[in-house]
Design a protein around this motif. Structure first.
Motif, PDB file in Angstrom:
ATOM      1  N   GLY A  85       0.805  -1.210   0.000  1.00 32.01           N
ATOM      2  CA  GLY A  85       0.000   0.000   0.000  1.00 32.01           C
ATOM      3  C   GLY A  85       0.841   1.264   0.000  1.00 32.01           C
ATOM      4  N   GLY A  86       1.930   1.269   0.789  1.00 32.30           N
ATOM      5  CA  GLY A  86       2.795   2.441   0.835  1.00 32.30           C
ATOM      6  C   GLY A  86       3.479   2.694  -0.495  1.00 32.30           C
ATOM      7  N   CYS A  87       3.964   1.620  -1.141  1.00 35.63           N
ATOM      8  CA  CYS A  87       4.614   1.760  -2.447  1.00 35.63           C
ATOM      9  C   CYS A  87       3.617   2.218  -3.497  1.00 35.63           C
ATOM     10  CB  CYS A  87       5.250   0.435  -2.876  1.00 35.63           C
ATOM     11  SG  CYS A  87       6.635  -0.103  -1.845  1.00 35.63           S
ATOM     12  N   THR A  88       2.374   1.743  -3.378  1.00 29.34           N
ATOM     13  CA  THR A  88       1.328   2.161  -4.300  1.00 29.34           C
ATOM     14  C   THR A  88       1.050   3.650  -4.138  1.00 29.34           C
ATOM     15  OG1 THR A  88       0.330  -0.043  -4.330  1.00 29.34           O
ATOM     16  CG2 THR A  88      -1.089   1.806  -4.976  1.00 29.34           C
ATOM     17  N   TRP A  89       0.919   4.077  -2.891  1.00 33.56           N
ATOM     18  CA  TRP A  89       0.687   5.500  -2.613  1.00 33.56           C
ATOM     19  C   TRP A  89       1.820   6.344  -3.173  1.00 33.56           C
ATOM     20  CZ3 TRP A  89      -2.607   9.126  -1.154  1.00 33.56           C
ATOM     21  CH2 TRP A  89      -2.117  10.326  -0.640  1.00 33.56           C
ATOM     22  N   PHE A  90       3.062   5.917  -2.911  1.00 28.90           N
ATOM     23  CA  PHE A  90       4.204   6.691  -3.382  1.00 28.90           C
ATOM     24  C   PHE A  90       4.207   6.778  -4.907  1.00 28.90           C
ATOM     25  CE2 PHE A  90       8.530   6.875  -5.045  1.00 28.90           C
ATOM     26  CZ  PHE A  90       8.954   8.078  -4.496  1.00 28.90           C
ATOM     27  N   THR A  91       3.992   5.647  -5.582  1.00 27.88           N
ATOM     28  CA  THR A  91       4.041   5.630  -7.042  1.00 27.88           C
ATOM     29  C   THR A  91       2.923   6.469  -7.634  1.00 27.88           C
ATOM     30  OG1 THR A  91       5.003   3.409  -6.922  1.00 27.88           O
ATOM     31  CG2 THR A  91       4.192   4.124  -9.068  1.00 27.88           C
ATOM     32  N   ASP A  92       1.751   6.471  -6.990  1.00 31.04           N
ATOM     33  CA  ASP A  92       0.667   7.352  -7.429  1.00 31.04           C
ATOM     34  C   ASP A  92       1.089   8.817  -7.381  1.00 31.04           C
ATOM     35  OD1 ASP A  92      -1.425   5.733  -8.254  1.00 31.04           O
ATOM     36  OD2 ASP A  92      -2.313   5.561  -6.260  1.00 31.04           O
ATOM     37  N   ASN A  93       2.040   9.131  -6.512  1.00 25.97           N
ATOM     38  CA  ASN A  93       2.483  10.509  -6.328  1.00 25.97           C
ATOM     39  C   ASN A  93       3.607  10.927  -7.273  1.00 25.97           C
ATOM     40  OD1 ASN A  93       1.571  12.312  -3.714  1.00 25.97           O
ATOM     41  ND2 ASN A  93       1.082  10.136  -3.461  1.00 25.97           N
ATOM     42  N   VAL A  94       4.173   9.980  -8.016  1.00 25.67           N
ATOM     43  CA  VAL A  94       5.234  10.330  -8.970  1.00 25.67           C
ATOM     44  C   VAL A  94       4.574  10.743 -10.281  1.00 25.67           C
ATOM     45  CG1 VAL A  94       7.285   9.541 -10.202  1.00 25.67           C
ATOM     46  CG2 VAL A  94       6.804   8.668  -7.903  1.00 25.67           C
ATOM     47  N   PRO A  95       4.722  11.988 -10.703  1.00 25.97           N
ATOM     48  CA  PRO A  95       4.050  12.421 -11.930  1.00 25.97           C
ATOM     49  C   PRO A  95       4.604  11.720 -13.160  1.00 25.97           C
ATOM     50  CG  PRO A  95       5.549  14.122 -11.143  1.00 25.97           C
ATOM     51  CD  PRO A  95       5.506  13.067 -10.082  1.00 25.97           C
ATOM     52  N   MET A 209      -4.465   0.594  11.057  1.00 26.20           N
ATOM     53  CA  MET A 209      -5.567   0.343  10.134  1.00 26.20           C
ATOM     54  C   MET A 209      -5.205   0.671   8.696  1.00 26.20           C
ATOM     55  SD  MET A 209      -8.817   1.844  12.275  1.00 26.20           S
ATOM     56  CE  MET A 209      -9.928   1.560  10.884  1.00 26.20           C
ATOM     57  N   LEU A 210      -4.046   1.304   8.500  1.00 30.95           N
ATOM     58  CA  LEU A 210      -3.667   1.690   7.149  1.00 30.95           C
ATOM     59  C   LEU A 210      -3.217   0.466   6.368  1.00 30.95           C
ATOM     60  CD1 LEU A 210      -1.745   4.922   8.105  1.00 30.95           C
ATOM     61  CD2 LEU A 210      -4.067   4.728   7.221  1.00 30.95           C
ATOM     62  N   PRO A 211      -3.395   0.464   5.052  1.00 32.51           N
ATOM     63  CA  PRO A 211      -3.123  -0.740   4.270  1.00 32.51           C
ATOM     64  C   PRO A 211      -1.642  -1.060   4.186  1.00 32.51           C
ATOM     65  CG  PRO A 211      -3.597   1.095   2.824  1.00 32.51           C
ATOM     66  CD  PRO A 211      -3.868   1.577   4.216  1.00 32.51           C
ATOM     67  N   ASN A 212      -1.308  -2.295   4.500  1.00 31.70           N
ATOM     68  CA  ASN A 212       0.063  -2.766   4.370  1.00 31.70           C
ATOM     69  C   ASN A 212       0.220  -3.559   3.090  1.00 31.70           C
ATOM     70  OD1 ASN A 212       2.737  -3.286   5.145  1.00 31.70           O
ATOM     71  ND2 ASN A 212       2.158  -5.237   6.028  1.00 31.70           N
ATOM     72  N   VAL A 213      -0.733  -4.431   2.824  1.00 29.70           N
ATOM     73  CA  VAL A 213      -0.709  -5.242   1.615  1.00 29.70           C
ATOM     74  C   VAL A 213      -2.063  -5.134   0.933  1.00 29.70           C
ATOM     75  CG1 VAL A 213      -0.379  -7.544   0.670  1.00 29.70           C
ATOM     76  CG2 VAL A 213       0.888  -6.860   2.707  1.00 29.70           C
ATOM     77  N   THR A 231       1.666   6.446   3.153  1.00 33.33           N
ATOM     78  CA  THR A 231       3.096   6.687   2.980  1.00 33.33           C
ATOM     79  C   THR A 231       3.891   6.415   4.243  1.00 33.33           C
ATOM     80  OG1 THR A 231       2.634   8.339   1.316  1.00 33.33           O
ATOM     81  CG2 THR A 231       4.804   8.405   2.301  1.00 33.33           C
ATOM     82  N   SER A 232       3.423   6.896   5.383  1.00 34.44           N
ATOM     83  CA  SER A 232       4.248   6.812   6.568  1.00 34.44           C
ATOM     84  C   SER A 232       4.399   5.384   7.085  1.00 34.44           C
ATOM     85  CB  SER A 232       3.676   7.702   7.681  1.00 34.44           C
ATOM     86  OG  SER A 232       2.479   7.167   8.181  1.00 34.44           O
ATOM     87  N   THR A 233       3.509   4.477   6.687  1.00 32.58           N
ATOM     88  CA  THR A 233       3.660   3.103   7.112  1.00 32.58           C
ATOM     89  C   THR A 233       4.798   2.433   6.381  1.00 32.58           C
ATOM     90  OG1 THR A 233       2.183   2.171   5.441  1.00 32.58           O
ATOM     91  CG2 THR A 233       1.178   2.958   7.480  1.00 32.58           C
ATOM     92  N   GLY A 234       5.147   2.950   5.208  1.00 34.34           N
ATOM     93  CA  GLY A 234       6.276   2.443   4.457  1.00 34.34           C
ATOM     94  C   GLY A 234       5.999   1.155   3.740  1.00 34.34           C
ATOM     95  N   GLY A 235       5.052   0.406   4.076  1.00 34.72           N
ATOM     96  CA  GLY A 235       4.795  -0.839   3.413  1.00 34.72           C
ATOM     97  C   GLY A 235       4.099  -1.746   4.322  1.00 34.72           C
TER      98      GLY A 235
END
Length: 235
Positions: A85-95, A209-213, A231-235
């Motif tokens: 989830g964290g990697c997904t969030w980060f990648t969504d943020n890369v234009p 409660m934030l998504p990890n996987v 993002t802050s969960t990191g993964g």
């Protein structure tokens, strides 16, 4: 939404000026750290790795695409049909324009993951991402970068065929690269996570409660529901 207290314009200007002074101190501190970062030594990095890409096998040197610097985000491998989830969030943020803009500065951007190439391509299509990506599956690249089974960010430079590592970070060292995360930090409610020091009454979600996987079915449901804090969960 819990709104901030209401004051007249002069009182707001005084409060804003006090905060601005602290922000300027932080800016100067960041500048000093950036100056130290630019002076970091570099260390040789194994260049024998061969990555699977949509265009065929590519060596680490070839991932540079002829440029002098390579910036790599290591996307976690959570197994078949599961996604960080964290990697997904980060990648969504890369234009989508980032690779082109970085190339103008002699920097190549690349996502690398231990996920099989077919799984990467499937997820990229599902998310609508056009960012370049490569699979490091079957190599020791993630271990050599220190990401291991996690995630990380590394910067490499090359001198001909020799590759050197100049910078690396993980965890919250990456989150400032995420546009929406940084913007949320400028709002009264912040990211809405319970670790934040927020005014009383601001709604917050426990980090647990934030998504990890994520599974494929989760992408359109639970990720969107908790996207603010991934993002802050990191993964």
């Amino acid at each position: 939404m819990t709104l901030p207290p209401i004051v007249d314009a002069p009182a707001w200007e005084r409060a804003r000026a006090d905060l601005l002074a602290a922000e300027k101190d932080l800016t100067h501190a960041r500048d000093a750290v950036a100056a130290r970062r630019r002076r970091l030594p570099m260390t040789p990095f194994p260049s024998h790795h061969v990555f699977a890409t949509p265009a065929g096998p590519r060596s680490l040197v070839e991932l540079f695409a002829g440029r002098g610097t390579l910036a790599v985000y290591q996307f976690m491998d959570r197994g078949p049909d599961h996604y960080c989830g964290g990697c997904t969030w980060f990648t969504d943020n890369v234009p989508a324009s980032a690779p082109r803009l970085l190339a103008e500065h002699d920097v190549t951007w690349m996502h690398v993951s231990d996920m099989p190439l077919a799984q990467i391509e499937h997820y990229w299509r599902e998310r609508g991402w056009t960012l370049p990506a490569a699979s490091s599956r079957g190599t020791s690249f993630s271990a050599d970068t220190g990401a291991g089974e996690g995630f990380g960010f590394s910067v490499f430079v090359r001198d001909g065929e020799a590759v050197y590592r100049t910078y690396a970070t993980s965890g919250r060292g990456i989150e400032h690269l995420a546009f929406v995360t940084s913007l949320l930090d400028l709002t009264p409610t912040g990211r809405g996570e319970d670790w934040e020091d927020s005014p009383e009454g601001v709604a917050q979600v426990p980090s647990a409660m934030l998504p990890n996987v994520l599974t494929t079915a989760d992408v359109a449901t639970s990720f969107g529901r908790f996207r603010r804090g991934a993002t802050s969960t990191g993964g």
